[in-house]
Design a protein around this motif. Structure first.
Motif, short mmCIF file in Angstrom:
data_model
loop_
_atom_site.label_atom_id
_atom_site.label_comp_id
_atom_site.label_asym_id
_atom_site.label_seq_id
_atom_site.Cartn_x
_atom_site.Cartn_y
_atom_site.Cartn_z
N GLN A 233 0.82 -1.22 0.00
CA GLN A 233 0.00 0.00 0.00
C GLN A 233 0.85 1.26 0.00
O GLN A 233 0.37 2.35 -0.30
N GLY A 234 2.13 1.09 0.34
CA GLY A 234 3.03 2.24 0.42
C GLY A 234 3.08 3.02 -0.88
O GLY A 234 3.10 4.25 -0.88
N VAL A 235 3.08 2.29 -2.02
CA VAL A 235 3.16 2.95 -3.32
C VAL A 235 1.90 3.79 -3.54
O VAL A 235 1.97 4.92 -4.00
N ARG A 236 0.77 3.20 -3.18
CA ARG A 236 -0.49 3.93 -3.36
C ARG A 236 -0.53 5.15 -2.45
O ARG A 236 -0.97 6.23 -2.85
N ILE A 237 -0.04 4.96 -1.21
CA ILE A 237 -0.03 6.09 -0.27
C ILE A 237 0.88 7.18 -0.80
O ILE A 237 0.56 8.37 -0.77
N MET A 238 2.04 6.75 -1.35
CA MET A 238 3.01 7.71 -1.89
C MET A 238 2.37 8.51 -3.03
O MET A 238 2.51 9.74 -3.09
N ASP A 239 1.66 7.81 -3.91
CA ASP A 239 0.99 8.49 -5.02
C ASP A 239 -0.07 9.46 -4.51
O ASP A 239 -0.21 10.57 -5.00
N ALA A 240 -0.82 9.00 -3.49
CA ALA A 240 -1.89 9.84 -2.95
C ALA A 240 -1.31 11.09 -2.29
O ALA A 240 -1.82 12.20 -2.46
N VAL A 241 -0.20 10.89 -1.54
CA VAL A 241 0.45 12.03 -0.87
C VAL A 241 0.95 13.02 -1.93
O VAL A 241 0.80 14.23 -1.80
N ASN A 242 1.55 12.44 -2.98
CA ASN A 242 2.07 13.27 -4.07
C ASN A 242 0.96 14.13 -4.68
O ASN A 242 1.11 15.33 -4.87
N LEU A 243 -0.16 13.49 -4.94
CA LEU A 243 -1.30 14.20 -5.55
C LEU A 243 -1.85 15.26 -4.59
O LEU A 243 -2.11 16.40 -4.97
N ALA A 244 -1.95 14.85 -3.30
CA ALA A 244 -2.50 15.78 -2.31
C ALA A 244 -1.62 17.01 -2.19
O ALA A 244 -2.11 18.14 -2.14
N ILE A 245 -0.31 16.80 -2.16
CA ILE A 245 0.60 17.95 -2.00
C ILE A 245 0.55 18.83 -3.25
O ILE A 245 0.57 20.06 -3.16
N SER A 246 0.42 18.19 -4.42
CA SER A 246 0.32 18.99 -5.66
C SER A 246 -0.94 19.84 -5.62
O SER A 246 -0.92 21.02 -5.97
N LEU A 247 -2.06 19.23 -5.18
CA LEU A 247 -3.32 19.98 -5.12
C LEU A 247 -3.24 21.12 -4.10
O LEU A 247 -3.72 22.22 -4.34
N LEU A 248 -2.58 20.80 -2.96
CA LEU A 248 -2.41 21.84 -1.94
C LEU A 248 -1.58 22.99 -2.50
O LEU A 248 -1.90 24.16 -2.30
N ALA A 249 -0.50 22.62 -3.21
CA ALA A 249 0.37 23.66 -3.80
C ALA A 249 -0.42 24.52 -4.76
O ALA A 249 -0.29 25.74 -4.78
#
Lengths: 368, 244
Positions: A233-249
């Motif tokens: 699940q780490g890869v999925r979490i990593m992708d989700a975090v990446n997307l979330a931070i991009s959206l926040l930015a």
């Protein structure tokens, strides 16, 4: 000259423009650094999935982390007996500490499978006894170890039987030992983490992977990093975090740009009235505001990319990180960072541009 | 008589939800090439009328035709402002961050001229208003009179047939005001412009072909101007009297 007007408008409020650009730049730097790191990590995982020339890897379906995957050795033996499979090499992973690296990965293979893993010995031999390990070149170099030296894992002393070179990052900074040794260190007798599968000549790897998943529903076949999420699940979490931070930015950046552009448009209400009075169409006013915003975010993108690269270098200067991560400067990472800049510019300028164009020339000219 | 270049019929305009009525059934016709001065006390609707002719605002009622085009039927009033009229305000209204040349080029974007042609045209216009060599100066580096001359050059940037001037000398001293008025008269003669000029100053109005007097939002008098008989009423008018 249109561009000159746009740039002069930005330069008028230097401090405000610089601070807004810096805010966006930090967001873009975060997106870039995260992108470089995660895509590097994915590249490392991609190499790991088909290490040693295997067609794919099988592991326990639905595992939250690959290190928790447990595949019985009998299952691996059953895979090896299949007509459509040429080899199935089960392996056990143990994450332990070596020197200052708390994420040293030790791989355990059966003795006869070790030779098929694409390891090129630089010195010494592959491990043949329970108290032997071989180290990847990066692990040996960073810990100043050579064949014949000893290391201690989990209160047990091992002799370094050899040092090997290999294509994938994770094993270059890790080590290999016999399967039983690693199972004993992890207290997991009779099970392996996963198995590398090479299909029989003439067989289609995709069809074989599907057949295995059908016949053995507890297993997931992983042919590339996109499948990896099924066993980690780490890869999925990593992708989700990446997307979330991009959206926040994007969100934070867009609010900053909108604030700056609204102030800029408000301060220049009378000037916009003059432009309308001398015949500028509304679309030209919109273009001017959008270009100002794009120029602001363009500057921010350049600064942000530079900051992001510096941040990545700083992160990679940490030895534990560099042991399992080779940064990936893939074009899509830069495209994503630039896209953040463009999206921020367009969202941030949309309302101020509409506001500017909705003003009647007379209202704007009366503005003090 | 040929069709007037400006025709205003029954125009009403109010502000603040009708509480302030600026124009009450205004009628006016201006012939091509004519120089009309609109005079009257503050608040009589002179500037409002000028702004409606410039299509900076729309009337509540009535019809305005400029150069044969009914403004109330026009979807794109920017084209009217860009091509049919040139505007001069009491305050120069130049863009402070742009040079004199760039300010003059601003309206030309709507003509789609290439940069070089824009610069050449701006250079010629600034030379025509006596500002050759000041192209690179920004408004803060120019005197009040020079700024207003840049504004005149900008008003003529797209070669409009009509020049609308709202108290163009109102913020200038006598000498600078005289220069600007001379300039408007000369350019009008050279280019065959129709000029509508709003002023408080009867001396300035004395330069016009016709003086239209307004009171409380409508015309109360319109008479051809007898230049030889008109006595200057102010120092500005006296200093700017030109020999026909």
């Amino acid at each position: 000259m249109f561009r000159a007007i746009v740039l002069k408008n930005l330069v008028r409020q230097r401090v405000r423009t610089s601070l807004t650009a810096l805010g966006i730049a930090i967001g873009i730097a975060t997106v870039l650094a995260l992108g470089v790191i995660t895509s590097g990590l994915k590249a490392s995982l991609g190499e790991f999935v088909t290490a040693g020339g295997a067609d794919f890897m099988v592991a326990q379906k639905g595992a939250s982390d690959l290190s928790f995957s447990a595949v019985p050795e009998e299952t691996v033996a059953a895979l090896a007996r299949r007509d459509d499979v040429a080899r199935a090499d089960g392996f056990e992973l143990k994450i332990t500490t070596l020197g200052s690296n708390p994420y040293f990965i030790l791989y355990g293979f059966e003795a006869d499978a070790l030779g098929a893993q694409g390891l090129e010995l630089r010195e010494g031999e592959l491990p043949a006894a329970a108290d032997e390990i071989a180290l990847g070149v990066d692990a040996a170099a960073s810990n100043a170890l050579a064949a014949g030296d000893t290391v201690v894992f989990e209160h047990r002393t091992f002799r370094v039987s050899g040092v090997y070179e290999v294509a994938d990052t994770l094993r270059r900074s890790g080590g290999v030992a016999l399967l039983a040794t690693v199972q004993e260190l992890g207290n997991r007798p009779g099970v392996v983490t996963a198995a590398y599968v090479t299909v029989a000549p003439g067989e289609d790897p995709v069809a074989v992977a599907e057949a295995i998943e059908r016949d053995l529903p507890t297993l997931a076949a992983i042919a590339d990093v996109d499948d990896y999420g099924e066993v980690d699940q780490g890869v999925r979490i990593m992708d989700a975090v990446n997307l979330a931070i991009s959206l926040l930015a994007v969100g934070i950046g867009a609010i900053g740009v909108m604030n700056t552009m609204i102030m800029s448009v408000f301060e220049r209400t009378r000037e916009i009235g003059i432009l309308r009075a001398v015949g500028w169409r509304g679309s030209r006013i919109v273009r001017m505001v959008l270009l100002e915003s794009l120029a602001l975010c363009g500057i921010a993108a350049v600064v942000g990319i530079a900051l992001g690269l510096l941040a990545t270098r700083a992160v990679l200067a940490i030895p534990t990180v560099s042991s399992f991560l080779v940064p990936s400067y893939a074009p899509e990472v830069f495209i994503r960072a630039l896209a953040v800049g463009v999206v921020v510019a367009l969202i941030g300028a949309a309302y101020p541009a509409v506001r500017a164009v909705r003003l009647s020339p007379m209202e704007a000219l009366r503005h003090e | 008589m040929s069709e007037p270049v400006i025709s205003v019929r029954g125009v009403r305009k109010s502000f603040e939800d009708g509480r302030i009525v600026a124009l009450r059934g205004m009628d006016l016709e201006v012939a091509e090439g004519e120089f009309v001065a609109l005079v009257g006390p503050s608040g009589c609707g002179k500037s409002t009328l000028l702004h409606l002719i410039a299509a900076l605002d729309r009337p509540d009622e009535g019809a305005i035709r400029v150069a044969g085009r009914a403004l109330e039927e026009a979807n794109d009033l920017s084209a009217h402002r860009a091509h049919e009229v040139g505007l001069i305000f009491q305050l120069h209204n130049l863009m402070p961050a742009l040079t004199a040349s760039e300010n003059v080029q601003v309206p030309m974007f709507e003509l789609g001229l290439p940069g070089r042609e824009r610069r050449e045209r701006a250079h010629a216009l600034l030379a025509a208003v006596g500002l050759e060599g000041r192209e690179r100066n920004r408004p803060p580096q120019l005197s009040g009179g020079e700024r207003q001359r840049v504004a005149v050059a900008r008003a003529l940037a797209n070669e409009p047939p009509i020049l609308l001037a709202d108290e163009p000398t109102g913020s200038l001293d006598s000498e600078a005001g005289a220069t600007v008025l001379d300039l408007i008269e000369r350019l009008r003669r050279e280019r065959g412009l129709t000029v509508v000029l709003v002023t408080h100053d009867t001396g300035v109005a004395a330069r016009a072909d016709r003086i239209v007097t307004m009171l409380d939002g409508h015309v109360v008098g319109s008479s051809p101007n007898d230049r030889s008989a008109a006595a200057p009423t102010t120092r500005l008018a006296a200093s700017t009297r030109v020999t026909p």
